[in-house]
Design a protein around this motif. Structure first.
Motif, short mmCIF file in Angstrom:
data_model
loop_
_atom_site.label_atom_id
_atom_site.label_comp_id
_atom_site.label_asym_id
_atom_site.label_seq_id
_atom_site.Cartn_x
_atom_site.Cartn_y
_atom_site.Cartn_z
N THR A 167 -11.16 38.69 -5.81
CA THR A 167 -10.28 37.62 -5.45
C THR A 167 -11.12 36.41 -5.04
O THR A 167 -11.41 36.89 -4.18
CB THR A 167 -9.07 37.65 -4.70
N PRO A 168 -10.90 35.14 -5.49
CA PRO A 168 -11.46 33.52 -4.67
C PRO A 168 -10.76 33.83 -3.15
O PRO A 168 -9.59 34.29 -2.81
CB PRO A 168 -11.02 32.49 -5.85
N ARG A 169 -11.35 32.67 -2.29
CA ARG A 169 -10.70 32.30 -1.03
C ARG A 169 -10.24 31.17 -0.59
O ARG A 169 -8.88 30.65 0.23
CB ARG A 169 -11.28 32.53 0.49
N ASP A 170 -9.62 30.32 -2.11
CA ASP A 170 -9.98 28.85 -1.78
C ASP A 170 -9.13 28.30 -3.32
O ASP A 170 -9.36 28.71 -4.33
CB ASP A 170 -10.81 28.37 -1.42
N PHE A 171 -7.78 27.72 -2.92
CA PHE A 171 -7.72 27.81 -4.70
C PHE A 171 -6.89 26.10 -5.14
O PHE A 171 -6.84 25.58 -4.13
CB PHE A 171 -6.69 28.58 -5.17
N LYS A 172 -6.91 25.77 -5.87
CA LYS A 172 -6.27 24.48 -6.29
C LYS A 172 -5.31 24.64 -7.56
O LYS A 172 -5.69 25.36 -8.96
CB LYS A 172 -7.33 23.36 -7.57
N PRO A 173 -4.23 25.25 -7.21
CA PRO A 173 -3.11 25.55 -7.54
C PRO A 173 -2.24 24.65 -9.10
O PRO A 173 -1.50 24.60 -9.98
CB PRO A 173 -1.60 25.44 -6.66
N GLY A 174 -3.11 23.64 -8.92
CA GLY A 174 -2.43 22.33 -9.71
C GLY A 174 -2.06 21.30 -8.97
O GLY A 174 -2.40 21.03 -8.03
#
Length: 894
Positions: free
Chosen positions: A448-455
């Motif tokens: 898993t990444p730790r940072d996300f761009k959910p949209g």
């Protein structure tokens, strides 16, 4: 990226005549500020002679505040306006929902220069009960220095302005001086030493020959977050047991080492706003006007702590495992709690893993070291206790961008008594791109990444307006003012897909690990929805006699998705004497659901009681929504629908001038029916079984396949919903009645060789839920919030005094008692907060300012259960929870 707002909304006179401020005398300025453009289409109507109450707040008066956020300034100046700090409220942290007269944010209409302002991109799914599901205007996008004055119409006005004008109308009039320059630099901080903030803003006016002007305002702002929380009880237990140390706190949340989970004011960074207002008069018959804005900001808040080990507080789908045998680590219904373990090559494939790492030891918070070592040694077995042993707090926020552009042509065609026209076009957009950091997609395990761009989400609106005003001599004291026109409005709501990891259903999903970015799941695909409306209106107003003014308006509006509605208004004011006036109004109104509310799709996978469940928000108009409607209708309560809310407004009051005092007192009653609400979850499989005539399908996927084969549904309309277990939708639900009284008073007098003014503004407001609804009933918690979460009584009294080179302000703000039942805090006491400001005119150009808001550092009552979630004060506090704040400011005006 450019996007334009080409405005055009109602009142023709919202900008028909704006003399240059730099050329006005104080007397002319005061006279002008008594003339209103909100709620009337007559050119010479004063606030005192208006058939409905209108507050006029000058720009300078409006800006006497430590905050530079326009919403906080409104809360100070308008007692019936409420806005709260949003520390942990998902997207509502980015665009804060605000309430007027205790109603939803989308029950108040916002205008700029008399033109309808586009909505914000955020639907407040977490709106504190009062604003749940609302999509209001992003008022914070307006810089305060751009404002010449603010007019607050405290009455229903849907027949004049269209949808949303139920609780009232906020009209922000932009500065139009054609010369001069003003620069303001402001710095402030809380008494606690956090929340440092600065604002640098400038305004400049330029002439366009002898017949035009351009006025530009720019603002740069930065606000640091605050921390008003305590160490949670479960974390304190982990510290006492020796599992955690305070030095771990900064690792847990990557924000502060004081507490693992923080409640406080969010961070606002890179807050940049630019507004332009301009006009050019070719002749009396043609004036071209243009105004618009661009703004951006980044807002970041926090989420809840993900506890790795404490029984009852462990985060499901990440850490919480099944009950296991403490000797084997295998599932045992009589065992101890555990930390979840995943089998990376799949259950039943290759080597096997224990179900969970047993918890024991001092304080019952230590994973069994032998089993932990066993999992760590086996590359096929994985637990997040290996990689993130201290737990974590996600950091959630968004990048917001707001753009608008309005262009129009107006003038006086010398036909008869003069035919005034105003034709305009408008386009505006508000977009938010989300981010969530310091979290995981648990179903992806160690990958898993730790940072996300959910949209992201974007609201775009386009309007075209054609308005006319014509005076007809019918023998009244004044001409009969006949206003008529048409409006076309289109709104679009777009969802933008997030990065793949933010919505992925990873390989460990089937083993109880939650999917999607934990805390705020990503949008799996781009979607777009739109709706449009066409409206026609007629507005009549005249001074029938020297003592009596009457006003009538009717508006018909047709929506592409919801049909049509016709609304009207009757209002009048009678001058009993020159100094005493009685006024009253009755109107109907409406709020049409937004394209976002009608069409939003948001599906996330959750672990509920150890079972993976896809929960979503789907449109009622979708194929799945219609199946649910069929299923609900079969229960015998009727069929859910989504259409406009309907309102009935009645007000009566008086205004009086006594010596150097002026008073207005107005009573109002607002009945609001079929309010738009987000209902309870519907079991998707139950709805499909009903569609199959009482079938008993084993899964959603099986049901969709069988129903398609039988010709009952079209499988193409259900793509992507095979794993959906529950969903909810917007529909019309509950009814409320809101009653209240507004009192406003002013008194000017001379004192100590200078001039003073006392201003009183107070509001009593109460809302009662008349019907919770039968198809989509709201719960007891939301009823309690609607009725009791805001104080019934709000008010302030201000004293301003000018003497020589000094100007002073002392303001007492009263907040009545309120209840926060959701946090277990009832009967919260009333509070009085004191604000002070001193201005020293160093010379004719430079003012130096020092001030304090909440001078005596007042806080709301502490939550009795603060240790459960670390929340020291209720986030619903009507005056926030930061305590006292001081500020210094320099103003240079040329």
């Amino acid at each position: 990226m450019t996007s334009a707002l080409l405005a055009g909304s109602l009142p023709l006179f919202a900008a028909l005549s704006f003399p240059a401020l730099a050329q006005e005398t104080e007397e002319e300025k005061e006279s002008f500020e008594n003339i209103i453009v909100t709620g009337t289409r007559m050119t010479n109507r004063s606030a005192a002679d208006s058939p409905v109450p209108v507050d006029v707040i000058s720009g300078d008066e409006f800006r006497q505040n430590s905050s530079s956020d326009v919403q906080d300034m409104l809360r100070t100046n308008v007692p019936s306006f409420d806005v709260n700090t949003q520390p942990i409220s998902d997207a509502a942290t980015i665009v804060r929902p605000a309430n007027m007269r205790g109603l939803s944010p989308d029950n108040v209409l916002v205008l700029v220069n008399g033109k309808r302002r586009h909505r914000g991109s955020i639907i407040s799914f977490l709106g504190g009960g009062i604003s749940d599901g609302a999509q209001g205007v992003d008022i914070s996008a307006i810089p305060s220095l751009a404002l010449k004055q603010v007019e607050v119409l405290r009455d229903g006005a849907s027949s004049q302005y269209g949808s949303d004008a139920i609780a009232g109308v906020l009209n922000f009039l932009l500065r139009d001086n054609d010369e001069g320059f003003e620069l303001r630099a402001n710095y402030g901080s809380t008494y606690e030493g956090d929340g440092d903030n600065y604002t640098i803003s400038a305004n400049a006016g330029f002439s366009l020959g002898t017949s035009g002007f351009v006025n530009v305002t720019a603002e740069v702002r930065d606000v640091e977050g605050t921390i008003r929380s305590v160490v949670r009880d479960d974390v304190a237990g982990m510290v006492d047991a020796g599992y955690l140390a305070q030095s771990d706190f900064s690792t847990i949340n990557a924000y502060t080492n004081e507490v693992p989970q923080y409640w406080g004011q969010p961070d606002v960074e890179d807050d940049v706003k630019v507004f332009i207002n301009s006009g050019y008069e070719f002749s009396d018959a043609a004036e071209l006007y243009l105004f618009g804005n661009y703004g951006q900001r980044t807002v970041t808040g926090g989420f809840f702590y993900r506890n790795p080990v404490t029984e009852g507080s462990q985060r499901g789908g990440v850490y919480a495992g099944p009950l296991v045998d403490p000797l084997t680590g295998l599932e045992d219904p009589n065992g101890v709690h555990s930390v979840l373990v995943g089998d990376l090559d799949g259950v039943g494939v290759g080597g096997s893993c224990i179900a969970g790492i047993p918890i024991g030891g001092n304080g019952n918070v230590f994973p069994d070291p032998d089993f932990l070592a066993q999992v760590q040694a086996d590359d096929n077995c994985f637990s997040f206790i290996e990689t993130i042993p201290t737990g974590f707090v996600p950091r959630f926020g968004g990048d917001n961008e707001d753009m608008a552009f309005t262009v129009g042509l107006r003038g006086d065609l010398e036909i008869g008594n003069g035919l005034y026209y105003d034709v305009s076009a408008q386009r505006g957009s508000n977009r938010t791109d989300f981010f969530i950091n310091n979290t995981i997609n648990a179903s992806l395990g160690p990958d898993t990444p730790r940072d996300f761009k959910p949209g992201g989400q974007e609201q775009t609106e386009t309007l075209f307006n054609l308005n006319f005003v014509y005076g007809v001599d019918v023998g009244f004291e004044s001409d009969l003012n006949v206003a008529f026109g048409a409006e076309y409005r289109k709104e679009e709501f777009d969802l933008f897909a997030g990065d793949a990891a933010s919505f992925a259903l990873g390989p460990l999903a089937s083993q109880g690990f939650s999917s999607s970015s934990n805390g705020f799941g990503g949008f799996p695909s781009d979607t777009s929805a739109s709706q449009d409306s066409t409206a026609f209106y007629v507005d009549l107003e005249a001074d029938v006699t020297e003592s009596l003014t009457l006003q009538a308006a009717v508006r018909r509006e047709d929506f592409s998705e919801f049909g049509d509605t016709t609304d009207f208004k009757l209002a009048g004011i009678f001058h009993v004497t020159d100094d005493f006036r009685i006024r009253s109004a009755y109107s109907t109104g409406f709020h049409a659901p937004t394209a976002g509310q009608a069409n939003i799709t948001n599906v996330t996978t959750q672990n509920v009681n150890g079972v993976l469940i896809d929960q979503g928000t789907l449109p009622l108009s979708s194929a799945a929504g219609q199946l649910a409607a069929d299923f609900i209708e079969s229960q015998g309560n009727g069929r859910p629908d989504l259409g406009p809310e309907e309102a009935k407004n009645f007000s009566i009051g008086f205004s009086a001038d006594i010596a150097d005092m002026s008073w207005t007192v107005d009573f109002y009653n607002i009945e609001l029916e079929n309010r738009v609400a987000l209902g309870a979850n519907v079991d998707f499989l139950d709805a499909l079984n009903f569609a199959g005539g009482g079938a008993n399908y084993g899964s959603v996927s099986e049901a969709l396949t069988e129903l398609d084969s039988a010709g009952i549904i079209d499988r193409q309309n259900f793509i992507g919903l095979d794993d959906l277990s529950q969903f909810r939708f917007f529909s019309n639900s509950f009814d409320t009645t809101t009653r209240g009284i507004d009192v406003v008073g002013n008194y000017s007098f001379d004192a100590w060789g200078g001039s003073s003014r006392l201003t009183l503004a107070a509001n009593y407001n109460e809302t009662e839920v008349d019907d919770v609804g039968t198809l989509n009933p709201i719960g007891e918690g939301r009823v309690a919030a609607i009725e009791d979460l805001l104080p019934n009584l709000r008010g302030n009294i201000s004293w301003t005094h000018t003497q020589g080179d000094f100007r002073t302000l002392v303001r007492a703000n009263y907040f009545g008692g309120w209840d926060d039942t959701g946090n277990g805090v009832d009967d919260i006491d009333a509070e009085v907060l004191i604000d002070v400001e001193v201005v020293y005119s160093y010379n004719e150009y430079l003012d130096l300012v020092v001030g304090a808001n909440n001078l005596f550092d007042t806080y709301p009552e502490e939550n009795p259960s603060a240790g459960s979630l670390g929340q020291l004060y209720s986030e619903a506090s009507p005056f926030g929870f930061n305590g006292g704040m001081y500020y210094v400011q320099a103003r240079y005006t040329y």
